[in-house]
Design an enzyme around this catalytic site. Structure first.
Site, short mmCIF file in Angstrom:
data_model
loop_
_atom_site.label_atom_id
_atom_site.label_comp_id
_atom_site.label_asym_id
_atom_site.label_seq_id
_atom_site.Cartn_x
_atom_site.Cartn_y
_atom_site.Cartn_z
N GLU A 1 79.17 17.94 -18.95
CA GLU A 1 77.44 17.03 -19.00
C GLU A 1 77.66 15.59 -19.61
O GLU A 1 77.45 14.97 -21.01
CB GLU A 1 76.32 18.03 -19.61
N ASP B 1 78.93 20.71 -22.98
CA ASP B 1 77.07 19.99 -23.55
C ASP B 1 77.29 18.70 -24.09
O ASP B 1 77.87 18.39 -25.18
CB ASP B 1 76.67 21.28 -24.51
#
Length: 711
Positions: free
Chosen positions: A450, A397
């Site tokens: 990401e 993330d």
């Protein structure tokens, strides 16, 4: 008899001495041995040796008792009596050697202990007839550390830990306790304050809002050897990969890990996805964070069951041929006082400089990636999920927030790196290390970034200076394509570049095309509601978009609910709108996604050379039409699939295309087929090129065709 100073005895009595084992337990005293134990308020205290010999202890000071033995007491119990209470007998924790060796401590200091979870935290130990739990925690700035919990009625003075020198590790073995015992660490800070913290290495936690750590021991036997063996052969770059992203708590509320296994295996298998991607399952105190505010990096959230029940879920998915990816959040952590924040009273896991150590937008701390032990904590955590839970990939993330020192900061709010640049060099080295180590230890897994910027080399090998990820989310494609699909078909002709620009850079990285949870929250609505037109047109746009997406170079990811056209925005507080499947049109969309996945998996040109620009080419109509987009995909065995898209609201008949191969082309997927709720425009006998390779094709309205070359 040699006796410690009174100040040391007082500190031991208060559970505030850094080396309690130097005082308590057995010690050589000339030709004899002395045994000391801490038993405040006891009336009598006796050491009962393994041969039955009883050594009476006398009270010295501050609850510390001592007595002499003629021979070295190797194993013994401490028996204490109290007024009005039964006799209390237990093996002495302070007679045991440390459970960490010098090699472990050296690796921890160097930041190279790849199995950190096996030495820090709480572990059930079995020694012949004796069992207990060893506790170990890294707290280098602490003056003293105690274990507190069920084992001592939450009175930590009974179980002071010993410092293992410059490693910063504190350790204690407590006999007679086991699985299920709740505990925390009490830490005496440099300024003299006692603070209570959950175990950073805990492998289980209490169900929120409770925050204690829980002793656990796995008894699970895996049955996925066949899956793991197959996974290790080849790379996911050359395999089909379509991922169903889901938030376990709201997919079907009320299901735990074990209960979800049957339903997920059946549903995801029927829908044809190759992988599931779970939003973070590491322990987090606030459900509304969706798991992105992690307090227990090594503890699967107890909301849905035990760690072994999560193992069962993953095992079942593997046995059904479904891979498991989990969101991983090494970019920041919350400021909750019971967890990592200011762990031993000062910045420890977080960078001490707030310009590098705080995310002001998110109200969180940033890890100190340049500190060996912190980097080790995170690298080992990634390996932990692969080793202990057999996950097949980690989606990392918020990578951009880690890479840039000026991320979400104004001028003067950040400090350049040693070269004067904005890159976080320590974070880059950490990402390179975790990726290289994970791929070395677990062939066939996927590390997925990401990363929302144009940072170069995200998926380039670390040997070439890249970050070493296997895949990167293609956020540019996502943004452009959603803007395009949101336009009325009347105006799309002027914006064809929003779909085709991604072809320019499609092979610069190994991409995943994501339509994730972030695109269906915060007022964005759902994928369905972004589509223009009436209900039929919205469904047609959905099918066309997904067929274009699955045909586009790169792997695919779709968030739950979009496969049947959920109309409402996702909320973690309630389940999906499964009732929408009572509507035949939405059943047909769900059926289309299943057909899309199964056809995709059967057509190797659509996935076998995703990162090879030589396997891709544009397919152009002879008469330019900006609503028409075509491209070809090739595999290594001579197979070719052409993807032809018509994003206009009306059909196009007898469109002439310069096909990449001469011969017959068979329609293997038509998003406008009547079985999917479409109008039925298509090429049911296939299409044939002339000698020059020109074919006449009927394109459905708001439709996409996949045509396979038959020769």
């Amino acid at each position: 008899m040699t006796r410690p100073d009174e100040s040391i005895l007082d500190a031991v009595g208060a559970g505030a001495y850094h080396a309690p084992h130097d005082v308590l337990g057995p010690h050589r005293d000339g030709d004899d041995w002395v045994i000391r134990a801490r038993r405040p308020f006891a009336q009598t205290v006796t050491a009962v040796l393994s041969d039955g010999t009883r050594v009476e202890l006398t009270h010295v000071r501050a609850g510390v008792w001592e007595g002499s033995a003629d021979t070295q007491p190797t194993a013994y119990d401490i028996v204490a009596t109290y007024e009005g209470a039964p006799e209390y007998r237990i093996d002495d924790p302070y007679r045991h050697l440390p459970t960490l060796g010098e090699v472990d401590l050296h690796l921890i200091r160097e930041g190279r202990h790849e199995e950190l979870w096996n030495v820090l935290g709480a572990h059930v130990r079995h020694y012949d007839a004796l069992s207990g739990v060893s506790f170990a925690v890294w707290a280098p700035n602490a003056r003293a550390v105690r274990v507190v919990g069920d084992l001592n009625g939450w009175d930590g003075t009974q179980h002071a830990m010993r410092s293992l020198g410059s490693s910063g590790v504190w350790e204690l073995f407590v006999p007679g306790i086991g699985v299920g015992s709740a505990y925390k660490f009490e830490i005496l800070t440099a300024d003299g304050q006692w603070i209570m913290k959950a175990d950073p290495m805990a492998r289980r936690a209490e169900v929120p809002p409770a925050t204690a750590s829980v002793v656990t021991e796995s008894e699970y036997t895996w049955s996925d050897d066949e899956w793991i063996s197959a996974r290790s052969t080849g790379s996911l770059h050359d395999k089909p990969m379509s991922t169903y992203e889901l938030h376990l708590g709201s997919w079907r509320p009320g299901l735990g890990y074990r209960e979800a296994a049957d339903e997920l295996v059946a549903y995801v298998g029927e829908q044809g996805f190759t992988h599931i991607e779970f939003l973070p399952l590491a322990e987090h105190p606030f459900g509304g964070s969706w798991g992105y505010q992690v307090t227990g990096y090594y503890a699967p959230t107890s909301r849905f069951g035990t760690p072994d029940e999560l193992r069962y879920l993953i095992d079942r998915l593997h046995q059904a041929g479904i891979g498991v990816i989990m969101d991983w959040v090494p970019g920041h952590f919350p400021k909750d006082a019971f967890a990592l924040a200011r762990f031993d009273g000062v910045p420890l896991y977080e960078h001490p400089d707030p310009r590098r150590g705080e995310h002001r937008d998110w109200g969180t701390y940033i890890f100190d990636y340049g500190r060996n032990e912190v980097r080790n904590f995170l690298v080992a955590n990634a390996l932990y999920w692969f080793e202990e839970f057999h996950v097949d990939g980690l989606r990392v993330d918020a990578v951009a927030s880690m890479l840039y020192l000026d991320y979400s900061r104004e001028e003067g709010e950040w400090e350049p790196n040693i070269h004067g640049g904005r890159e976080n060099l320590e974070a880059m080295r950490f990402l390179q290390e975790v990726n290289a180590t994970a791929y070395k230890r677990y062939p066939g897994i996927a590390m997925i970034a990401e990363e929302s910027t144009s940072f170069p080399g995200v998926t380039a090998p670390t040997s070439q200076g890249g970050l070493g990820f296997g895949f990167k989310w293609n956020m540019g494609w996502m943004n452009d394509s959603l803007v395009y699909m949101g336009r009325d078909p009347l105006y799309r002709a002027h914006h064809e570049g929003e779909l085709s620009f991604s072809f320019v850079y499609a092979f610069s990285e190994n991409f995943v095309l994501p339509i994730s949870h972030d695109e269906v929250v915060h007022g964005k609505g759902s994928l369905f509601t972004r589509m223009p037109g009436d209900h039929w047109q919205q469904l047609a746009n959905m099918r066309a978009f997904l067929a274009y997406m699955w045909g586009h170079p790169g792997k695919q990811l779709l968030f739950m609910g979009q496969e049947f056209g959920q109309m409402s925005e996702w909320s973690e507080g309630r389940g999906l709108d499964w009732w929408m499947l009572d509507q035949p049109a939405h059943q047909q969309l769900q059926h289309f996604v299943s057909a899309l996945n199964h056809t995709y998996r059967a057509e190797a040109p659509l996935w076998s050379r995703d990162s090879d620009g030589e396997a891709f080419s544009r397919v152009w109509p002879h008469s330019p039409d900006s609503n028409i987009l075509g491209f070809a995909r090739r595999d290594n065995d001579g197979g070719t699939v052409v993807v032809l898209c018509n994003f206009a609201g009306s059909p196009r008949h007898d469109v002439e295309f310069a096909m990449p191969e001469v011969g017959t082309w068979t329609e293997v997927l038509n998003s406008d087929a009547q079985e999917f709720g479409g109008s039925g425009v298509g090429n049911f006998g296939g299409v044939m090129t002339d000698a020059e390779g020109t074919a006449r094709v009927a394109l459905p309205p708001l439709g996409v065709l996949w045509l396979r070359h038959q020769g």
